[in-house]
Design an enzyme around this catalytic site. Structure first.
Site, PDB file in Angstrom:
ATOM      1  N   ARG A 137      40.068  39.206  35.987  1.00 22.52           N
ATOM      2  CA  ARG A 137      40.416  39.684  37.330  1.00 22.52           C
ATOM      3  C   ARG A 137      40.872  38.538  38.232  1.00 22.52           C
ATOM      4  O   ARG A 137      41.857  38.644  38.957  1.00 22.52           O
ATOM      5  CB  ARG A 137      39.211  40.398  37.960  1.00 22.52           C
ATOM      6  CG  ARG A 137      39.514  41.083  39.294  1.00 22.52           C
ATOM      7  CD  ARG A 137      38.260  41.697  39.875  1.00 22.52           C
ATOM      8  NE  ARG A 137      37.222  40.718  40.099  1.00 22.52           N
ATOM      9  CZ  ARG A 137      35.939  40.893  39.818  1.00 22.52           C
ATOM     10  NH1 ARG A 137      35.533  42.032  39.287  1.00 22.52           N
ATOM     11  NH2 ARG A 137      35.047  39.950  40.073  1.00 22.52           N
ATOM     12  N   ASP A 174      34.917  35.475  30.994  1.00 20.94           N
ATOM     13  CA  ASP A 174      36.092  35.028  31.744  1.00 20.94           C
ATOM     14  C   ASP A 174      36.248  33.511  31.780  1.00 20.94           C
ATOM     15  O   ASP A 174      37.325  33.013  32.128  1.00 20.94           O
ATOM     16  CB  ASP A 174      36.037  35.553  33.180  1.00 20.94           C
ATOM     17  CG  ASP A 174      36.245  37.056  33.261  1.00 20.94           C
ATOM     18  OD1 ASP A 174      36.906  37.602  32.359  1.00 20.94           O
ATOM     19  OD2 ASP A 174      35.750  37.680  34.214  1.00 20.94           O
ATOM     20  N   ARG A 217      23.986  45.261  38.054  1.00 18.81           N
ATOM     21  CA  ARG A 217      24.265  44.616  39.340  1.00 18.81           C
ATOM     22  C   ARG A 217      23.361  45.248  40.392  1.00 18.81           C
ATOM     23  O   ARG A 217      23.058  46.428  40.324  1.00 18.81           O
ATOM     24  CB  ARG A 217      25.738  44.764  39.708  1.00 18.81           C
ATOM     25  CG  ARG A 217      26.646  43.921  38.808  1.00 18.81           C
ATOM     26  CD  ARG A 217      28.122  44.090  39.173  1.00 18.81           C
ATOM     27  NE  ARG A 217      28.946  43.118  38.464  1.00 18.81           N
ATOM     28  CZ  ARG A 217      29.439  43.287  37.245  1.00 18.81           C
ATOM     29  NH1 ARG A 217      29.183  44.413  36.606  1.00 18.81           N
ATOM     30  NH2 ARG A 217      30.173  42.372  36.673  1.00 18.81           N
ATOM     31  N   THR A 247      29.631  34.470  30.820  1.00 16.86           N
ATOM     32  CA  THR A 247      30.704  35.375  31.206  1.00 16.86           C
ATOM     33  C   THR A 247      31.904  35.133  30.299  1.00 16.86           C
ATOM     34  O   THR A 247      32.244  33.978  30.023  1.00 16.86           O
ATOM     35  CB  THR A 247      31.138  35.183  32.675  1.00 16.86           C
ATOM     36  OG1 THR A 247      32.386  35.864  32.903  1.00 16.86           O
ATOM     37  CG2 THR A 247      31.310  33.721  33.032  1.00 16.86           C
ATOM     38  N   GLY A 254      28.111  41.256  34.230  1.00 16.49           N
ATOM     39  CA  GLY A 254      28.725  41.703  32.989  1.00 16.49           C
ATOM     40  C   GLY A 254      28.104  41.034  31.777  1.00 16.49           C
ATOM     41  O   GLY A 254      27.784  39.843  31.813  1.00 16.49           O
TER      42      GLY A 254
END
Length: 319
Positions: A171, A127, A72, A125, A11
């Site tokens: 996630r 996240d 990916r 990232t 990502g």
């Protein structure tokens, strides 16, 4: 080492361009050629590689996304795919690789290192879910995007006296939800690592309503479940009208914050320094504002943890 490669994988995250720029210019400063690999490990397999010059990274530090594009690659997870990638590096004379991304990117870096090609991982990232570093590239920008959106939503929540549920990315990690919830004074925060009990959420809403509170903000990380489903359950259990906003990929876009530009520049340059000093199989990071590096296998085997003190504080401040 005279030639190195750089790629972004997984990502995208704001600040990746700043990291690419840092890698290219730091390497060229030390007399090393840099080759940009487009579309991550899939581009490596396919030989989508070009030499980069100082001008190649001009005017990109302020841009979101990644100049090298990202993808990916299922093929690179196989032995055959990894060997194809290594053949491409041999063909271009690339002696070391810097891979910018998350844990999937680092797994590829580990495989390359094990096959004799030194590789350094740079955590990129939104996240913020990579162990061994206080912050990852893109987290600060995404956090600011979320808080700006919640500020706007709160205006509407106040005007219409409603409960708003905001679903954010995360996630497997709740850093974005937790930090945004604390920054915006959310009444409840739902994260994968420490989910608020549903009955507790309802009790908080009712308690606030009874004392005259007309609106509430609830933040839920996508890993917990659907914000839409949560809204429906809250409407039924509390008898309050709610609205749901799913921020989605807006969290990944936009010009990187100053903090992310600086972090990316420092991490990219440090990764080059490690390669030129003969290091391999390492991940760079920042801890207590100092550059650090860790064994990439150790990082992959370590579970990300949330700051539970911050989580408890958010509950104390939202009484």
């Amino acid at each position: 080492m005279k030639k190195i490669g750089v790629l972004t994988s997984g990502g995208d995250a704001p600040g990746m361009n700043a990291a690419i720029r840092s890698v290219v210019r730091k390497a060229i400063y030390h007399g090393v050629e840099v080759y940009g690999i487009k579309y991550g490990y899939q581009g490596l397999i396919e030989g989508d590689i070009e030499k980069m010059e100082l001008g190649s990274v001009g005017d990109i530090i302020q841009r979101g996304g990644t100049k090298l594009y990202s993808a990916r690659s299922e093929e690179f997870k196989t032995e055959e795919g990894q060997l194809k990638g290594i053949e491409q590096m041999k063909k271009h004379g690339i002696e070391g690789l810097i891979a910018i991304g998350g844990d999937g990117t680092f797994m590829g870096a580990k495989k390359i290192t094990e096959k004799g090609y030194p590789c350094i991982g740079v955590p990129g990232t939104i996240d913020n879910d990579i162990p061994g570093t206080d912050f990852t590239i893109g987290f600060d920008t995404a956090l600011n995007t979320i808080t700006d959106a919640i500020d706007k939503i709160r205006d509407t929540a106040t005007s219409h006296e409603r409960t708003f549920i905001i679903e954010v990315m995360g996630r497997d990690a709740g850093d974005l939800a937790l930090w945004a919830g604390l920054a915006d004074g959310a009444e409840s925060i739902m994260i994968p690592e420490a989910q608020d009990d549903f009955e507790d959420i309802i009790e908080r809403l009712k308690r606030g309503h009874d004392r005259g509170k007309k609106h509430s903000i609830i933040i839920v990380a996508e890993g917990v479940g659907s914000g839409v489903d949560l809204g429906r359950k809250i409407d039924e259990a509390a008898g309050l009208e709610s609205r749901v906003t799913v921020l989605g990929h807006t969290q990944r876009g936009g010009s990187p914050s100053a903090a992310d530009r600086v972090l990316a520049s420092r991490l990219g340059a440090y990764a080059v320094s490690l390669l030129l000093n003969g290091k391999a199989g390492r991940m760079v990071g920042i801890q207590q504002n100092q550059m650090v590096d860790h064994d990439i296998v150790e990082i992959l085997n370590t579970k990300h943890s949330i700051d539970l003190d911050m989580y408890r504080l958010s509950k104390e401040l939202s009484i």
